[in-house]
Design an enzyme around this catalytic site. Sequence first.
Site, PDB file in Angstrom:
ATOM      1  N   ASP A 221      74.556 -28.204  24.353  1.00 13.04           N
ATOM      2  CA  ASP A 221      75.045 -29.065  23.265  1.00 13.04           C
ATOM      3  C   ASP A 221      75.939 -28.280  22.316  1.00 13.04           C
ATOM      4  O   ASP A 221      77.022 -28.725  21.916  1.00 13.04           O
ATOM      5  CB  ASP A 221      73.890 -29.754  22.523  1.00 13.04           C
ATOM      6  N   ASP A 245      79.712 -29.908  35.451  1.00  8.47           N
ATOM      7  CA  ASP A 245      80.487 -31.136  35.656  1.00  8.47           C
ATOM      8  C   ASP A 245      81.008 -31.642  34.316  1.00  8.47           C
ATOM      9  O   ASP A 245      82.190 -31.949  34.155  1.00  8.47           O
ATOM     10  CB  ASP A 245      79.586 -32.189  36.322  1.00  8.47           C
TER      11      ASP A 245
HETATM   12  C1  IPM Z   1      83.502 -33.530  40.226  1.00  6.27           C
HETATM   13  C2  IPM Z   1      83.197 -34.994  40.342  1.00  6.27           C
HETATM   14  C3  IPM Z   1      82.031 -35.158  41.310  1.00  6.27           C
HETATM   15  C4  IPM Z   1      80.836 -34.445  40.705  1.00  6.27           C
HETATM   16  C5  IPM Z   1      81.701 -36.617  41.658  1.00  6.27           C
HETATM   17  C6  IPM Z   1      82.909 -37.344  42.220  1.00  6.27           C
HETATM   18  C7  IPM Z   1      80.530 -36.716  42.594  1.00  6.27           C
HETATM   19  O1  IPM Z   1      82.926 -35.529  39.096  1.00  6.27           O
HETATM   20  O2  IPM Z   1      83.849 -32.910  41.256  1.00  6.27           O
HETATM   21  O3  IPM Z   1      83.431 -32.991  39.125  1.00  6.27           O
HETATM   22  O4  IPM Z   1      80.136 -35.033  39.875  1.00  6.27           O
HETATM   23  O5  IPM Z   1      80.601 -33.304  41.071  1.00  6.27           O
HETATM   24 MG    MG Z   2      83.267 -34.192  37.470  1.00  4.84          MG
END
Ligand code: IPM
Ligand code: MG
Length: 372
Positions: A221, A245
Amino acid sequence: MKLNIAVLAGDGIGPEVTAQSIKVLKAIALEFDHSFNFKYAPVGAVAIDETGDPLPEATLELCKNSDALLFGAIGDPKYDNDPSAKVRPEQGLLALRKSLGLFANIRPVKAYDALLSKSPLKKDIIKGTDISIYRELTGGIYFGKKELSEDGNTASDLCEYSRNEIERIAHLAFKAAQSRRKKLTLIDKANVLESSRLWRKVVKEVATNYKDIELDFLFVDNAAMQMILNPKQFDVILTENMFGDIISDEASVIGGSIGLLASASVGDKYAMFEPIHGSYPQATNKGIANPIASILSAAMLLDHFDLNDEADLIRTAVDKSLALHITTPDLNTKYDNITTTKVGDFIADFISNPTDSNHNFSNIHLGQSTII
Ligand code: IPM
Ligand code: MG
């Protein structure tokens, strides 16, 4: 060098941006006397349409028999708003990562001088930002046990990590820091999560092998806030799958467009290169998708095989395209007629003809690229 490259262009804008990076790789092959052989296979929603499977067996087979993978994008809106869909395009990408053991996802984030005014953040905050994010890619909540109770009212996703999964990516991240500014930040939530506490413990142990690296820790965070307040403080970031992500999408606004961010996903045996943006269905076939993230992913592919001069030439060509405003509308404030293909043409032309970019520049505007 001879390389067999599997091309998985996927959904939405995937095919059109990937076509530009292939054009650029062909120009590199010609200039440096390499032989790159491209073989194409479906993945994602297009593969579901063709075969019912987002990662058909034949596609996986092709990947396993190739030296590297060039990936486009995955996702289709018809699945996004249907939580009951059993087969989803994204499963193709996740299965690919898992089956090929692509445990480390490397996402470089850079503030380009030519684009500082495009970022929603103030220039003096972002100028000079240069971050390399190491996101763990085959573990954690993405791949833990998933459960839905019979009555459909309770669901859970397990976030699990083992020492080995943390150690192998930690070594890569520390090594990367050694060739950069020698700082590594582990992002976790160790004040709440047991799995994060394991990350801290293991990463501290791995750090004893890299005494030249300054290691610090941030809760996710706080890290999300620091990324906006002072992104220059980061050199290498190491983090688990889900936090990586989210943090990498957040970091992407620093450069002014998510359309600039490339990535490499590597394991012990295989390596895949893909833009971090998604399939951007609204833009499909409109000529407005930014191909630079895909082209810079191709540069990362070349780096992976130690073809560093070749990769640097691509990056120089990209810098030139940004400086001359040969960019798609997400970045362009000067010209409104520069399409995905024109950007690819310019960059490929520059590679074939680096000393004559003014000539290229006028050709692009006249629609007379020398690349056919
Ligand atoms: C990424 C994308 C993927 C993930 C999705 C499409 C599954 O957001 O490559 O960052 O969450 O890893
Ligand atoms: Mg992603």
